[in-house]
Design a protein around this motif. Structure first.
Motif, mmCIF file in Angstrom:
data_model
loop_
_atom_site.group_PDB
_atom_site.id
_atom_site.type_symbol
_atom_site.label_atom_id
_atom_site.label_comp_id
_atom_site.label_asym_id
_atom_site.label_seq_id
_atom_site.Cartn_x
_atom_site.Cartn_y
_atom_site.Cartn_z
ATOM 1 N N LEU A 47 -0.052 5.595 3.991
ATOM 2 C CA LEU A 47 0.338 4.317 3.212
ATOM 3 C C LEU A 47 -1.190 3.764 2.679
ATOM 4 O O LEU A 47 -1.096 3.330 1.496
ATOM 5 N N GLU A 48 -2.009 3.483 3.762
ATOM 6 C CA GLU A 48 -3.285 2.787 3.307
ATOM 7 C C GLU A 48 -4.084 3.598 2.012
ATOM 8 O O GLU A 48 -4.572 2.895 1.105
ATOM 9 N N ALA A 49 -4.166 4.978 2.301
ATOM 10 C CA ALA A 49 -4.896 5.524 1.175
ATOM 11 C C ALA A 49 -4.107 5.436 -0.142
ATOM 12 O O ALA A 49 -4.593 5.386 -1.174
ATOM 13 N N LYS A 92 1.376 -1.784 -10.228
ATOM 14 C CA LYS A 92 0.883 -1.547 -8.980
ATOM 15 C C LYS A 92 -0.093 -2.856 -8.292
ATOM 16 O O LYS A 92 0.134 -3.064 -7.180
ATOM 17 N N SER A 93 -0.715 -3.511 -9.147
ATOM 18 C CA SER A 93 -1.598 -4.746 -8.900
ATOM 19 C C SER A 93 -0.664 -5.865 -8.679
ATOM 20 O O SER A 93 -1.081 -6.966 -8.339
ATOM 21 N N ALA A 122 8.108 -0.169 -3.728
ATOM 22 C CA ALA A 122 8.777 -0.328 -2.550
ATOM 23 C C ALA A 122 8.151 0.686 -1.599
ATOM 24 O O ALA A 122 7.823 0.364 -0.056
ATOM 25 N N LYS A 123 7.774 1.738 -1.980
ATOM 26 C CA LYS A 123 6.828 2.730 -1.013
ATOM 27 C C LYS A 123 5.617 2.255 -0.687
ATOM 28 O O LYS A 123 5.317 2.177 0.505
ATOM 29 N N LEU A 124 4.771 1.706 -1.684
ATOM 30 C CA LEU A 124 3.596 1.046 -1.316
ATOM 31 C C LEU A 124 3.760 -0.366 -0.204
ATOM 32 O O LEU A 124 2.784 -0.290 0.267
#
Length: 275
Positions: free
Chosen positions: A16-18, A242-243, A44-46
């Motif tokens: 997840l961190e990657a 994403k940001s 939601a995945k991130l």
């Protein structure tokens, strides 16, 4: 304060961190409805709030890649879930994984396939592209021959898909965005190694049909810019979502959205037409 980017390894590449720190082709496509993606689901995945339910397909892919990498015995030993646990087949590979051995036999018996898949395996590279860090993992890397290859298991090579946005038929390559993947891999490899030229991307495909079919395709240097242009036309929106700069849009079609979907308006019959 900026934190150091995670140093990627095979153990943490899919973590997840990657995913949070790097962009990948699969993540990029996951934001685009034209490739079956959904901005809301991707976010939601991130956030660690949603995981894909297609574990079987994921494990099947890793089974094939473990063979290509030469680590299939280790994969089998570390994944007991791929074996039947009851009945007359107890202790044997489950039917779908047993069938994958047929796919492997087909690949092993074709000299051109084995030549295309020759090289260093599972090579991780990172580079900046469109102002953000990308990560790639190349299945078979052969810079001496100026090529690299990716291995894909498919349901069918000849199946035609209908693209509702372009209102035109497309092959599995366009439908799954394999042209984008190969183009981005070529560009990230070029940037990571400071090469002037792209390596020639190859796609080795094998089907999961009763009698497996297989083929090899390459993305010409002339067509790489066209695929990279798709990234250029969409990456700023993906970066903004994403940001957290803009709110993600719900697709209302994926499993994540369907969990709490509410009908906003009543549609006319014609809105459900495919063509």
């Amino acid at each position: 304060m900026m934190t150091d980017l995670l140093k990627l390894t095979r153990d943490n590449y899919f973590s997840l961190e990657a995913q949070r720190q790097y962009m990948s082709v699969s993540q990029f496509k996951g934001f685009l409805p034209s490739y079956g993606g959904c901005e809301a689901q991707s976010m939601a995945k991130l956030a660690g709030e949603w995981e894909d339910s297609q574990k079987t397909a994921f494990d099947e892919g890793h089974f094939l890649h473990a063979w290509n990498e030469g680590t299939l015995p280790d994969f089998k030993a570390n994944n007991p879930s791929i074996y039947s646990s009851q009945g007359p087949t107890k202790g044997q590979l489950k039917a779908n994984f047993k069938h994958l051995t047929k796919l492997i036999e087909v690949l092993e018996n074709d000299p051109k396939v084995m030549n295309a898949l020759a090289g260093e395996k599972e090579v991780i590279m990172t580079a900046s592209f469109h102002g953000i860090k990308w990560k790639i993992m190349i299945d078979s890397y052969n810079p001496e021959k100026a090529t690299f290859s990716d291995l894909k298991g498919l349901q069918s090579i000849d199946k035609t898909f209908w693209n509702k946005e372009s209102r035109a038929p497309e092959s599995f390559i366009q439908h799954y965005g394999y042209d984008i993947q190969m183009a981005v891999y070529a560009e990230i490899e070029r940037r990571a190694t400071n090469n002037k030229e792209w390596l020639l991307p190859h796609l080795v495909v094998v089907t999961k049909e009763t009698v497996p079919d297989h083929d090899i395709a390459f993305l010409s240097h002339e067509n790489i810019p066209r695929a990279l242009n798709i990234v250029a036309n969409n990456i700023e929106r993906v970066k903004a979502v994403k940001s957290g700069l803009v709110q993600p849009v719900r697709c209302e079609k994926c499993d994540y959205c369907k969990l709490d979907k509410k009908v906003m308006r009543i549609k006319e019959f014609s809105e459900f037409e495919l063509y």
